[in-house]
Design an enzyme around this catalytic site. Structure first.
Site, PDB file in Angstrom:
ATOM      1  N   GLU A  43     -10.369   4.011   3.842  1.00 38.34           N
ATOM      2  CA  GLU A  43      -9.477   4.735   2.939  1.00 38.34           C
ATOM      3  C   GLU A  43      -9.867   4.349   1.523  1.00 38.34           C
ATOM      4  O   GLU A  43      -9.758   3.182   1.140  1.00 38.34           O
ATOM      5  CB  GLU A  43      -8.002   4.407   3.230  1.00 38.34           C
ATOM      6  N   GLU A  83      -9.224   3.928  -2.160  1.00 41.00           N
ATOM      7  CA  GLU A  83      -7.989   3.782  -2.928  1.00 41.00           C
ATOM      8  C   GLU A  83      -8.276   3.057  -4.249  1.00 41.00           C
ATOM      9  O   GLU A  83      -9.321   2.449  -4.429  1.00 41.00           O
ATOM     10  CB  GLU A  83      -6.950   2.969  -2.134  1.00 41.00           C
ATOM     11  N   THR A  95      -8.825  -5.693   4.255  1.00 40.93           N
ATOM     12  CA  THR A  95      -8.705  -4.779   3.121  1.00 40.93           C
ATOM     13  C   THR A  95      -9.670  -5.283   2.051  1.00 40.93           C
ATOM     14  O   THR A  95      -9.563  -6.432   1.621  1.00 40.93           O
ATOM     15  CB  THR A  95      -7.269  -4.767   2.555  1.00 40.93           C
ATOM     16  N   TYR A 111       1.142   5.727  -0.473  1.00 41.74           N
ATOM     17  CA  TYR A 111       0.724   6.901   0.307  1.00 41.74           C
ATOM     18  C   TYR A 111       0.935   8.106  -0.612  1.00 41.74           C
ATOM     19  O   TYR A 111       1.655   9.024  -0.302  1.00 41.74           O
ATOM     20  CB  TYR A 111       1.631   6.945   1.540  1.00 41.74           C
ATOM     21  N   ARG A 135       0.995  14.992  13.317  1.00 37.80           N
ATOM     22  CA  ARG A 135       2.214  15.681  13.785  1.00 37.80           C
ATOM     23  C   ARG A 135       2.004  17.189  13.697  1.00 37.80           C
ATOM     24  O   ARG A 135       2.628  17.882  12.877  1.00 37.80           O
ATOM     25  CB  ARG A 135       3.415  15.265  12.924  1.00 37.80           C
ATOM     26  N   TYR A 153       2.390   3.195  15.057  1.00 39.37           N
ATOM     27  CA  TYR A 153       3.022   3.363  13.737  1.00 39.37           C
ATOM     28  C   TYR A 153       4.471   3.843  13.775  1.00 39.37           C
ATOM     29  O   TYR A 153       5.188   3.716  12.780  1.00 39.37           O
ATOM     30  CB  TYR A 153       2.177   4.287  12.851  1.00 39.37           C
ATOM     31  N   ASP A 169       0.849  -1.185   0.000  1.00 40.03           N
ATOM     32  CA  ASP A 169       0.000   0.000   0.000  1.00 40.03           C
ATOM     33  C   ASP A 169       0.886   1.237   0.000  1.00 40.03           C
ATOM     34  O   ASP A 169       1.825   1.330   0.797  1.00 40.03           O
ATOM     35  CB  ASP A 169      -0.902  -0.011   1.241  1.00 40.03           C
ATOM     36  N   THR A 193      -4.624   6.443   0.105  1.00 41.29           N
ATOM     37  CA  THR A 193      -5.890   7.170   0.143  1.00 41.29           C
ATOM     38  C   THR A 193      -5.920   8.252  -0.932  1.00 41.29           C
ATOM     39  O   THR A 193      -4.983   9.033  -1.064  1.00 41.29           O
ATOM     40  CB  THR A 193      -6.083   7.838   1.513  1.00 41.29           C
ATOM     41  N   HIS A 238      -3.717  14.068   0.765  1.00 41.72           N
ATOM     42  CA  HIS A 238      -3.938  13.174   1.908  1.00 41.72           C
ATOM     43  C   HIS A 238      -2.747  13.202   2.859  1.00 41.72           C
ATOM     44  O   HIS A 238      -2.916  13.344   4.077  1.00 41.72           O
ATOM     45  CB  HIS A 238      -4.174  11.748   1.401  1.00 41.72           C
TER      46      HIS A 238
HETATM   47 CA    CA Z   1      -3.946   3.101   2.811  1.00 40.57          CA
END
Ligand code: CA
Length: 427
Positions: free
Chosen positions: A198, A200, A256, A127, A141, A243, A125, A345, A132
């Protein structure tokens, strides 16, 4: 009302002769017999029976591949075979002289059971939406840079869990896990309270590649068979705690969802579009400035319980699928038939174009409730003003397993009630 002929498509049907996506189905009469099918309008054409139903001159080649219970043998056969089969199927559904022979091979879509159409090998996957990644970076953050320093140099990704890729319609059980949100002093264990979606787009690898040999940008069409929609269900409270520093793990691996229909890559030729302008020249293995346009104008709609949520535009993705493929093999990692790689996403710049609840609610929620049903649908422009539909992805959220069913100590097995009487380590 007489049953509609499978050849009479509704005006503007996005599953017409330019689409012809592949799937795997079974019927009530033979529930254990999984067969390849092609969706045509509101019907499924039984591909396993197609070769023997047609005269030899128009008979699709590669009958053995079409008789398999999954798409994998066809995926592995490579691009020339994909093109030959697709051309033969298109001739079969559009040439009127074959209609009497073909009609018995069609099943109404609502009378068949659809299965996961391919055996998923590795699942990656990415990013790759700048919108996003920026939005999420600001939420996760708030005191740091929204985008990490590597983001515009390479398509960031992680290896997901291929064994829990499920077909549309499969219920999604809310995961239990260790979670901690910023206002919690300590982590706690229990059902995720921040279950999210998400939206996708996924790409399915057909032809494998050799270990140690990178797949360059120009080899994308030789390896990628087709496209589907993906819902990368995400437990934000589990994810936010786990994470750092290695990325998503249990907050994503519980399920998924993918489409039951894989639309061949060639069906998206009219939908190709240049990706957004880059801020600076990319390293040569990612430099697509001299390549065919790598983006795809795929327009997604997300609905929750039948109500519109958003319209994420795939054309806004910063990194293209060809760049993702080049990047994930540049170290010599090989491709296997059935590999699935998802875009990350899909979010656009507008408030109505966000692909997950985390962004839509700016991290505040609400998130998904038990019983909620989420559906992703999408289409892309096809030839002559037609639309190419992608198979939708639907999933309903089921409650988390009772905490008593979660093993609480080594050897306890049956759950928390049993642990009160079972021996524990050290006692
Ligand atoms: Ca994802």
């Amino acid at each position: 009302m007489p049953e509609q002929s499978p050849f009479d498509l509704a005006e503007g049907d996005p599953f017409g002769p330019h689409n012809l996506p592949y799937g795997v189905f079974s019927t009530a009469a033979a529930p254990d017999r999984r067969r390849l099918g092609v969706r045509y309008g509101r019907h499924v054409l039984d591909l396993s029976a197609l070769p023997s139903a047609l005269p030899p001159v128009v008979r699709p080649p590669h009958a053995a591949l079409l008789a398999a219970p999954t798409l994998n043998p066809l995926l592995a056969a490579g691009r020339t075979v994909w093109q030959e089969v697709r051309a033969a199927v298109r001739t079969a559904v559009t040439a009127t002289e074959h209609r009497p022979a073909l009609t018995p091979l069609f099943h109404p879509l609502d009378e068949v059971t659809l299965h996961l159409p391919f055996e998923v090998a590795d699942y990656v996957d990415f990013y790759s939406s700048e919108h996003h990644a920026t939005n999420v970076g600001r939420i996760f953050r708030p005191d740091g840079a929204a985008l990490p320093p590597n983001w515009k140099h390479l398509p960031i990704g992680y290896h997901g869990r291929s064994g829990t890729v499920v077909v549309t319609g499969t219920p999604v059980v809310r995961p239990n896990g260790q979670r901690k949100v910023p206002t919690d002093a300590e982590p706690t264990f229990g059902p995720s309270g921040r279950l999210d979606i998400e939206a996708e787009v996924g790409f399915i690898v057909g032809a494998p590649s050799a270990h140690t040999e990178p797949v360059g940008l120009g080899a994308f069409r030789d390896h990628v068979f087709g496209v589907c929609l993906v819902n990368d269900w995400s437990a934000r409270d589990i994810q936010a705690w786990e994470y750092l520093p290695l990325g998503p793990f249990l907050g994503k691996s519980f399920a998924t969802s993918v489409s039951a229909w894989i639309t061949p890559l060639d069906a998206f030729d009219e939908a190709r579009t240049p990706p957004p302008a880059r801020d600076f020249p990319l390293l040569p293995y990612l430099d697509d400035s001299a390549m065919e346009p790598g983006g795809f104008d795929i327009r997604i709609e997300v609905t929750v319980n039948g109500e519109h949520l958003s319209n994420p535009p795939f054309s806004a993705m910063y990194w293209t699928a060809a760049q993702q493929l080049a990047h994930m093999t540049v170290n010599g990692a090989s491709l296997r038939t059935g590999d699935l790689f998802a875009s990350g996403t899909v979010s656009g710049p507008e408030p109505d174009q966000l692909g997950c609840l985390l962004e839509i609610t700016q991290g505040k929620g609400p998130y998904l409730q038990d019983g909620d049903e989420v559906t992703l649908a999408a289409w892309a422009p096809g030839p002559e003003g037609t639309r190419i539909g992608l198979g939708e992805v639907t999933g309903r959220v089921l409650p988390a397993p009772e905490l008593g069913t979660v093993p609480a100590a080594a050897g306890a097995g049956a759950g928390s009630e049993a642990t009160t009487t079972a021996p524990r380590d050290g006692t």
